[in-house]
Design a protein around this motif. Structure first.
Motif, PDB file in Angstrom:
ATOM      1  N   LEU A 390     -21.519 -25.588 -24.658  1.00 36.49           N
ATOM      2  CA  LEU A 390     -20.058 -25.709 -24.672  1.00 36.49           C
ATOM      3  C   LEU A 390     -19.491 -25.491 -23.269  1.00 36.49           C
ATOM      4  O   LEU A 390     -18.550 -26.177 -22.858  1.00 36.49           O
ATOM      5  CB  LEU A 390     -19.461 -24.695 -25.646  1.00 36.49           C
ATOM      6  N   SER A 391     -20.063 -24.556 -22.529  1.00 34.70           N
ATOM      7  CA  SER A 391     -19.595 -24.315 -21.163  1.00 34.70           C
ATOM      8  C   SER A 391     -19.902 -25.503 -20.264  1.00 34.70           C
ATOM      9  O   SER A 391     -19.066 -25.913 -19.461  1.00 34.70           O
ATOM     10  CB  SER A 391     -20.255 -23.061 -20.608  1.00 34.70           C
ATOM     11  N   GLU A 400     -14.526 -20.123 -26.862  1.00 31.57           N
ATOM     12  CA  GLU A 400     -13.787 -18.908 -27.233  1.00 31.57           C
ATOM     13  C   GLU A 400     -13.933 -18.623 -28.722  1.00 31.57           C
ATOM     14  O   GLU A 400     -14.102 -17.465 -29.125  1.00 31.57           O
ATOM     15  CB  GLU A 400     -12.309 -19.055 -26.856  1.00 31.57           C
ATOM     16  N   GLU A 401     -13.873 -19.656 -29.517  1.00 30.96           N
ATOM     17  CA  GLU A 401     -14.046 -19.486 -30.969  1.00 30.96           C
ATOM     18  C   GLU A 401     -15.419 -18.904 -31.297  1.00 30.96           C
ATOM     19  O   GLU A 401     -15.574 -18.135 -32.242  1.00 30.96           O
ATOM     20  CB  GLU A 401     -13.869 -20.838 -31.678  1.00 30.96           C
ATOM     21  N   VAL A 424     -27.713 -18.229 -19.054  1.00 36.22           N
ATOM     22  CA  VAL A 424     -26.665 -17.259 -18.739  1.00 36.22           C
ATOM     23  C   VAL A 424     -25.750 -17.758 -17.620  1.00 36.22           C
ATOM     24  O   VAL A 424     -24.566 -17.400 -17.573  1.00 36.22           O
ATOM     25  CB  VAL A 424     -27.277 -15.893 -18.378  1.00 36.22           C
ATOM     26  N   ASP A 425     -26.249 -18.607 -16.742  1.00 37.85           N
ATOM     27  CA  ASP A 425     -25.421 -19.133 -15.651  1.00 37.85           C
ATOM     28  C   ASP A 425     -24.282 -19.983 -16.205  1.00 37.85           C
ATOM     29  O   ASP A 425     -23.126 -19.851 -15.785  1.00 37.85           O
ATOM     30  CB  ASP A 425     -26.270 -19.961 -14.684  1.00 37.85           C
ATOM     31  N   TYR A 426     -24.626 -20.870 -17.147  1.00 35.59           N
ATOM     32  CA  TYR A 426     -23.586 -21.686 -17.781  1.00 35.59           C
ATOM     33  C   TYR A 426     -22.614 -20.807 -18.554  1.00 35.59           C
ATOM     34  O   TYR A 426     -21.392 -21.003 -18.510  1.00 35.59           O
ATOM     35  CB  TYR A 426     -24.218 -22.709 -18.734  1.00 35.59           C
ATOM     36  N   LYS A 431     -17.459 -18.164 -19.668  1.00 35.69           N
ATOM     37  CA  LYS A 431     -16.795 -16.897 -19.989  1.00 35.69           C
ATOM     38  C   LYS A 431     -15.660 -16.617 -19.017  1.00 35.69           C
ATOM     39  O   LYS A 431     -14.575 -16.161 -19.415  1.00 35.69           O
ATOM     40  CB  LYS A 431     -17.810 -15.752 -19.969  1.00 35.69           C
ATOM     41  N   ALA A 432     -15.879 -16.871 -17.739  1.00 31.46           N
ATOM     42  CA  ALA A 432     -14.836 -16.653 -16.733  1.00 31.46           C
ATOM     43  C   ALA A 432     -13.602 -17.495 -17.040  1.00 31.46           C
ATOM     44  O   ALA A 432     -12.464 -17.029 -16.929  1.00 31.46           O
ATOM     45  CB  ALA A 432     -15.376 -16.971 -15.345  1.00 31.46           C
ATOM     46  N   LYS A 433     -13.830 -18.756 -17.434  1.00 30.24           N
ATOM     47  CA  LYS A 433     -12.709 -19.641 -17.778  1.00 30.24           C
ATOM     48  C   LYS A 433     -11.969 -19.127 -19.014  1.00 30.24           C
ATOM     49  O   LYS A 433     -10.731 -19.101 -19.046  1.00 30.24           O
ATOM     50  CB  LYS A 433     -13.226 -21.058 -18.038  1.00 30.24           C
TER      51      LYS A 433
END
Length: 447
Positions: A390-391, A400-401, A424-426, A431-433
């Motif tokens: 998703l990222s 987010e959901e 984890v990089d993606y 997550k930051a967004k």
């Protein structure tokens, strides 16, 4: 004996702690320091000195920029050369205070260190009230020294309606390669216990637990002896499993309670502090010393050292001249961040410098085979492969959901992936967004 641990997920990377057992070495004070004003989570500190000012060791040179912020103090006496930008390890500009000493300054510092005495007796410490202890911690600029750098006085000031019933000392040090906390416990157990007692009193609790993974028998023995006569304080050995040192995982391992999604750890009645933070609290209250230095582990794959380093010291001065390395990681290999340079100053959150070639390269990325190992390893019960996808597709609403904000970025998913995918990089990018969008909505709702 059954060892406590968290319930969901977790991995066990090679420990590679070659610095374990290496005594802490005191690195000489540098001639010049560079002190960034942002060495903590929250608002950057604000300089309270100007170019040309003379400062003395331990003086506050930048004051907290808000409640969630922390003061900055100078570890050397000297003259403020300039207030300018420096570069973070990742190359981003940040405001900093540049201080340079001369021979007279260095003589004064050497004398101050040699003649240092406690500023409070045990009897004087015993009558301090909780708010006074929190105030001394705040004045000393103490933050979480496990890496998160959350201001300690804020953790000790729960939101209205919430109260702690236990202080948990995070002495797990589950990251591979790092041994600075281990050696701190071996060398300063009595001082750490005094710091824990102060944290318990400041939090208003009668129970404290020093949680240590079972691969540190010497530290467990030293801390157990030091804590034996303290009512309500116990040393709890834990099963070796990464990321045992994650705040939520540690609370579950020690108390059996889970931190609800979106809630603060205090919702479980627990306040977690790093063991090095407890030692810093002891020094602040008994010795009147703010955070001027910290211990880190220097690991190059062949040798390991535990060094006590003054804040503001340039990291490249800690590496022997001629050292060849392919990659710099500040912290441990699981949650540490890659640095573009060592020409950057030591800050409160630095727990390690990793130059080991074993961690310099990633395997060739292959297609996801839907094996589910990333999900099995996730200590938060998430679906890392889905969040990463998703990222990558920039579908942040769906991310987010799917609770991407719950990710603790521990890297267990990437470690467990047989296809070497940068899971984890993606997720970190996504997550930051999502977190930025959540903060924007919260700000809009208040206005």
């Amino acid at each position: 004996m059954k060892l406590h641990t968290f319930r969901i997920g977790g991995v066990h990377p090679a420990e590679n702690k070659i610095a374990a057992g290496c005594a802490i070495e005191n690195v000489p004070l540098p001639v010049e320091v560079v002190l960034p004003v942002a060495q903590h989570i929250g608002a950057p500190a604000k300089p309270v000195v100007a170019k040309g000012d003379h400062v003395v060791r331990g003086q506050r040179v930048a004051e907290a920029g808000g409640f969630v912020s922390a003061h900055v103090h100078t570890p050397i006496s000297g003259t403020v050369v300039k207030i300018d930008s420096t570069r973070t390890p990742q190359g981003m500009p940040v405001q900093a205070i540049f201080i340079k000493s001369d021979e007279a300054d260095r003589e004064a510092d050497a004398k101050a260190i040699a003649e240092a005495k406690p500023v409070r007796t045990a009897a004087e410490v015993a009558i301090l009230q909780p708010k006074e202890i929190v105030g001394l911690i705040q004045e000393a600029g103490i933050v979480g020294l496990g890496g998160a750098t959350f201001p300690t006085h804020v953790k000790l000031s729960p939101p209205p309606g919430m109260k702690a019933d236990i202080v948990i000392i995070n002495a797990v040090e589950c990251e591979p390669c790092l041994s600075c906390d281990d050696m701190l416990m071996r060398e300063h157990p009595a001082e750490i216990v005094k710091g824990v007692q102060l944290l318990m009193k400041a939090a208003g609790v009668d129970r404290g637990v020093i949680a240590i993974e079972n691969n540190k028998p010497e530290a467990i023995e030293a801390m157990t002896k030091a804590a034996a006569s303290v009512a309500g304080l116990e040393v709890m050995p834990l099963k070796v499993k990464y990321p045992q040192g994650g705040e939520k995982q540690l609370i579950e391992a020690v108390t059996g309670k889970e931190v609800p999604s979106g809630a603060l750890p205090i919702a479980t009645g627990a306040i977690v502090q790093n063991v090095a933070t407890a030692y810093a609290v002891y020094r602040a209250v008994y010795l009147g010393e703010p955070i001027l230095d910290r211990v880190l582990t220097l690991h190059d794959g062949v040798t390991g050292r535990n060094l006590r380093v003054a804040l503001g010291t340039m990291l490249n001065t800690l590496v022997p001249e001629g050292t060849v390395y392919e990659k710099i990681i500040l912290g441990g290999p699981m949650m540490g961040r890659t640095a573009s340079t060592l020409a950057t100053p030591m800050i409160k959150g630095n727990s390690g410098i990793l130059l080991d070639p074993v961690y310099a390269h990633r395997g060739e990325v292959e297609p996801c085979i839907r094996c589910g190992k990333c999900q099995d390893g996730c200590p938060m019960g998430l679906e890392p492969f889905l969040l990463a996808t998703l990222s990558r597709l920039k579908d942040y609403e769906e991310a987010e959901e799917q609770k991407i904000a719950n990710c603790i970025e521990c890297g267990s998913c990437s470690y467990a992936c047989p296809a070497n995918r940068p899971v984890v990089d993606y997720i970190r990018i996504g997550k930051a967004k999502v977190m930025a969008a959540m903060r924007a909505r919260a700000a809009a709702a208040k206005s």
